[in-house]
Motif scaffolding. Structure first.
Motif, PDB file in Angstrom:
ATOM      1  N   ARG A 140       0.451  -1.420   0.026  1.00  0.00           N
ATOM      2  CA  ARG A 140       0.046  -0.329   0.149  1.00  0.00           C
ATOM      3  C   ARG A 140       1.227   1.119  -0.392  1.00  0.00           C
ATOM      4  O   ARG A 140       0.386   2.468  -0.784  1.00  0.00           O
ATOM      5  CB  ARG A 140      -0.664  -0.053   1.224  1.00  0.00           C
ATOM      6  N   TYR A 141       1.857   1.112   0.677  1.00  0.00           N
ATOM      7  CA  TYR A 141       2.520   2.106   0.834  1.00  0.00           C
ATOM      8  C   TYR A 141       3.586   2.214  -0.373  1.00  0.00           C
ATOM      9  O   TYR A 141       4.876   3.092  -0.177  1.00  0.00           O
ATOM     10  CB  TYR A 141       3.433   2.259   2.528  1.00  0.00           C
ATOM     11  N   ALA A 142       4.054   1.717  -0.851  1.00  0.00           N
ATOM     12  CA  ALA A 142       5.440   1.581  -1.963  1.00  0.00           C
ATOM     13  C   ALA A 142       4.459   1.875  -3.251  1.00  0.00           C
ATOM     14  O   ALA A 142       3.327   2.405  -2.701  1.00  0.00           O
ATOM     15  CB  ALA A 142       4.933  -0.186  -2.382  1.00  0.00           C
ATOM     16  N   ASP A 143       5.645   3.472  -3.628  1.00  0.00           N
ATOM     17  CA  ASP A 143       6.034   4.066  -4.520  1.00  0.00           C
ATOM     18  C   ASP A 143       5.376   3.156  -5.849  1.00  0.00           C
ATOM     19  O   ASP A 143       4.470   3.987  -6.867  1.00  0.00           O
ATOM     20  CB  ASP A 143       6.617   4.790  -5.268  1.00  0.00           C
TER      21      ASP A 143
ATOM     22  N   ASP B 200      -4.415  -0.617  -4.822  1.00  0.00           N
ATOM     23  CA  ASP B 200      -3.938   0.198  -6.272  1.00  0.00           C
ATOM     24  C   ASP B 200      -2.298   0.690  -5.359  1.00  0.00           C
ATOM     25  O   ASP B 200      -2.402   2.208  -6.176  1.00  0.00           O
ATOM     26  CB  ASP B 200      -5.194   1.438  -5.610  1.00  0.00           C
ATOM     27  N   THR B 201      -1.485   0.138  -5.797  1.00  0.00           N
ATOM     28  CA  THR B 201      -0.196   0.505  -5.767  1.00  0.00           C
ATOM     29  C   THR B 201       0.363   0.144  -7.208  1.00  0.00           C
ATOM     30  O   THR B 201      -0.146  -0.623  -7.634  1.00  0.00           O
ATOM     31  CB  THR B 201       0.475  -0.235  -4.957  1.00  0.00           C
ATOM     32  N   PRO B 202       0.743   1.609  -8.125  1.00  0.00           N
ATOM     33  CA  PRO B 202       1.043   1.302  -9.645  1.00  0.00           C
ATOM     34  C   PRO B 202       2.519   0.165  -9.821  1.00  0.00           C
ATOM     35  O   PRO B 202       2.865  -0.198  -8.510  1.00  0.00           O
ATOM     36  CB  PRO B 202       1.631   2.407 -10.053  1.00  0.00           C
ATOM     37  N   VAL B 203       2.016  -0.831 -10.691  1.00  0.00           N
ATOM     38  CA  VAL B 203       2.965  -2.113 -11.338  1.00  0.00           C
ATOM     39  C   VAL B 203       3.141  -1.535 -12.411  1.00  0.00           C
ATOM     40  O   VAL B 203       2.832  -1.511 -13.172  1.00  0.00           O
ATOM     41  CB  VAL B 203       1.969  -3.425 -11.151  1.00  0.00           C
ATOM     42  N   VAL B 204       4.670  -1.999 -12.581  1.00  0.00           N
ATOM     43  CA  VAL B 204       5.193  -2.340 -13.721  1.00  0.00           C
ATOM     44  C   VAL B 204       5.967  -3.527 -13.991  1.00  0.00           C
ATOM     45  O   VAL B 204       7.023  -3.559 -12.970  1.00  0.00           O
ATOM     46  CB  VAL B 204       6.685  -0.930 -13.973  1.00  0.00           C
ATOM     47  N   CYS B 205       6.159  -4.148 -15.130  1.00  0.00           N
ATOM     48  CA  CYS B 205       6.222  -5.475 -15.308  1.00  0.00           C
ATOM     49  C   CYS B 205       7.835  -5.570 -16.087  1.00  0.00           C
ATOM     50  O   CYS B 205       7.925  -4.808 -17.091  1.00  0.00           O
ATOM     51  CB  CYS B 205       5.413  -6.586 -16.252  1.00  0.00           C
ATOM     52  N   VAL B 206       8.694  -6.163 -15.838  1.00  0.00           N
ATOM     53  CA  VAL B 206      10.177  -6.531 -15.964  1.00  0.00           C
ATOM     54  C   VAL B 206       9.855  -6.735 -17.142  1.00  0.00           C
ATOM     55  O   VAL B 206       9.603  -8.566 -17.229  1.00  0.00           O
ATOM     56  CB  VAL B 206      11.410  -6.659 -14.857  1.00  0.00           C
ATOM     57  N   GLY B 207       9.859  -7.132 -18.131  1.00  0.00           N
ATOM     58  CA  GLY B 207      10.086  -8.194 -19.465  1.00  0.00           C
ATOM     59  C   GLY B 207      10.922  -8.189 -19.977  1.00  0.00           C
ATOM     60  O   GLY B 207      10.926  -8.387 -21.632  1.00  0.00           O
ATOM     61  N   PHE B 208      12.420  -7.780 -19.575  1.00  0.00           N
ATOM     62  CA  PHE B 208      14.130  -8.382 -20.241  1.00  0.00           C
ATOM     63  C   PHE B 208      14.368  -8.483 -18.975  1.00  0.00           C
ATOM     64  O   PHE B 208      14.958  -8.469 -17.683  1.00  0.00           O
ATOM     65  CB  PHE B 208      14.110  -7.498 -20.548  1.00  0.00           C
ATOM     66  N   HIS B 209      15.595  -8.936 -19.433  1.00  0.00           N
ATOM     67  CA  HIS B 209      16.590  -9.278 -18.863  1.00  0.00           C
ATOM     68  C   HIS B 209      18.163  -8.610 -19.180  1.00  0.00           C
ATOM     69  O   HIS B 209      18.265  -8.606 -20.053  1.00  0.00           O
ATOM     70  CB  HIS B 209      17.482 -10.475 -18.481  1.00  0.00           C
TER      71      HIS B 209
END
Length: 140
Positions: A9-12, A29-38
């Motif tokens: 909840r309190y994560a950016d 309701d915390t935004p998510v970004v998926c990491v699709g690479f290495h």
């Protein structure tokens, strides 16, 4: 679970590689970004990180539009900055994702699960008792 909920909840933002932690983040309701690479893997291996987001178990998350996917370090930086600077930018998409995949979110899931397990156990006990009675009748 309260600690996890508060941490999310309190994560950016949440960074993830095709993890259902994206759902946990969306619930609060915390935004998510998926990491699709290495960044240091050969191209074929790096492609795995992208493809994992479109596998059967995760496709609905990606199709929701709630979780943008980074395909390079530059795009990761840009997407992370975008969701942190505009936390509400994908709020509607996250809410729709939660409604679609999480069911009722009211803090009472444990009670519903316990009730379901009791019903299941009661049904199994009835079936076992019935089969024992049938076996006794057959032996008589």
């Amino acid at each position: 679970m309260a600690l996890l909920g508060n941490t999310l909840r309190y994560a950016d933002a949440m960074l993830t590689v095709a993890s259902t932690s994206a759902l946990d983040s969306a619930v609060v309701d915390t935004p998510v970004v998926c990491v699709g690479f290495h960044s240091s893997a050969p191209p074929a291996e790096s492609r795995f990180y992208y493809d994992a987001h479109y596998s059967h178990h995760y496709r609905a998350v990606m199709e929701s539009g709630a979780t943008p996917i980074a395909t390079s370090m530059d795009s990761l930086r840009a997407l992370l900055a975008a969701v942190v600077n505009d936390r509400g930018g994908l709020r509607k998409e996250r809410a729709r994702l939660v409604r679609r995949l999480c069911g009722t979110v009211d803090g009472n899931a444990v009670e519903r699960m316990a009730r379901g397990i009791r019903k299941l156990a009661a049904g199994c006990v009835s079936e076992i008792a019935t089969s024992h009675r049938q076996a006794e009748v057959a032996q008589a």
